[in-house]
Design an enzyme around this catalytic site. Structure first.
Site, short mmCIF file in Angstrom:
data_model
loop_
_atom_site.label_atom_id
_atom_site.label_comp_id
_atom_site.label_asym_id
_atom_site.label_seq_id
_atom_site.Cartn_x
_atom_site.Cartn_y
_atom_site.Cartn_z
N ILE A 1 33.22 41.61 40.71
CA ILE A 1 32.57 42.38 41.78
C ILE A 1 33.73 43.12 42.44
O ILE A 1 34.48 42.55 43.22
CB ILE A 1 31.82 41.48 42.77
CG1 ILE A 1 30.69 40.74 42.06
CG2 ILE A 1 31.28 42.31 43.94
CD1 ILE A 1 29.94 39.75 42.92
N PRO A 2 33.91 44.39 42.09
CA PRO A 2 35.17 45.12 42.37
C PRO A 2 35.37 45.56 43.81
O PRO A 2 35.31 46.74 44.14
CB PRO A 2 35.08 46.31 41.42
CG PRO A 2 33.61 46.57 41.29
CD PRO A 2 32.96 45.22 41.34
N CYS A 3 35.68 44.61 44.69
CA CYS A 3 35.93 44.93 46.09
C CYS A 3 37.19 45.79 46.26
O CYS A 3 37.35 46.46 47.27
CB CYS A 3 36.00 43.67 46.93
SG CYS A 3 37.14 42.42 46.32
N HIS A 4 38.06 45.80 45.24
CA HIS A 4 39.25 46.64 45.33
C HIS A 4 38.91 48.13 45.28
O HIS A 4 39.72 48.97 45.62
CB HIS A 4 40.25 46.30 44.21
CG HIS A 4 39.73 46.55 42.84
ND1 HIS A 4 38.90 45.64 42.18
CD2 HIS A 4 39.89 47.59 41.99
CE1 HIS A 4 38.59 46.13 40.98
NE2 HIS A 4 39.18 47.31 40.85
N ARG A 5 37.68 48.46 44.91
CA ARG A 5 37.24 49.86 44.83
C ARG A 5 36.69 50.38 46.15
O ARG A 5 36.10 51.45 46.20
CB ARG A 5 36.18 50.02 43.73
CG ARG A 5 36.73 49.74 42.35
CD ARG A 5 35.68 49.91 41.27
NE ARG A 5 36.24 49.47 39.98
CZ ARG A 5 35.51 48.99 38.99
NH1 ARG A 5 34.20 48.92 39.10
NH2 ARG A 5 36.09 48.60 37.88
#
Length: 175
Positions: A142-146
């Protein structure tokens, strides 16, 4: 007596950012972590987590072969989708709504905290979106870095800004 499987399976493997630790219950992958010096520290934290406290940790790579390979492909710069995997996470309804939006951010793209807040119908909840990103126990998947600041700055990241910058650059995002 409840016949439900009460094991939480885990494994770890080397990546360009150090050892990654994965955990899963019979309901799906529930944790991806890094930054532990020794496996025992990960297991200790896992046992005290929301999901892990009711489960017995069992080391078992067989539950993770496919996702491990996909994570390694991701770190080699390949476009990878994690949508095929069953995920199991616990959080508030708000957090789950945020995580659902994050899951839809395409590889190599970013949204701002404000854009995520607007997408869930809470345009003034940028800070709360940041809090939900920080509570995400499945980073990369779940790409929270995006998610970045409206100003174009990185904002925050539970793995640290250097790692966030690395992941975004890996995906071709200039930051």
């Amino acid at each position: 007596m409840n016949s439900e499987n009460k094991n939480i399976y885990y494994t770890s493997f080397s990546t360009p950012i150090g050892r990654i630790y994965l955990a899963a219950t019979e309901k799906g992958v529930c944790r991806i972590s890094w930054g532990y010096r020794i496996e025992k520290d990960f297991v200790k934290e896992l046992k005290s987590s929301r999901v892990g406290c009711a489960h017995r940790p069992v080391k078992d790579i067989s539950h993770f072969r496919a996702i491990k390979n996909d994570i390694l492909k991701y770190f080699s710069g390949e476009l990878v989708s994690f949508k095929e995997y069953c995920l199991f996470f616990e959080g508030t309804d708000f957090q789950k709504r945020v995580w659902n939006i994050l899951s839809g951010i395409p590889y190599g793209k970013v949204l701002t905290y404000k854009q995520v807040a607007e997408k869930i119908g809470k345009p003034n909840a940028s800070r709360a979106v940041g809090g939900a990103c920080g509570a995400n126990e499945l980073p990369i998947i779940i790409p929270c870095h995006r998610v970045i600041a409206t100003s174009g700055g990185l904002g925050g990241f539970s793995g640290g800004l250097q790692l966030k910058r690395f992941l975004l650059r890996l995906e071709g995002v200039v930051c």
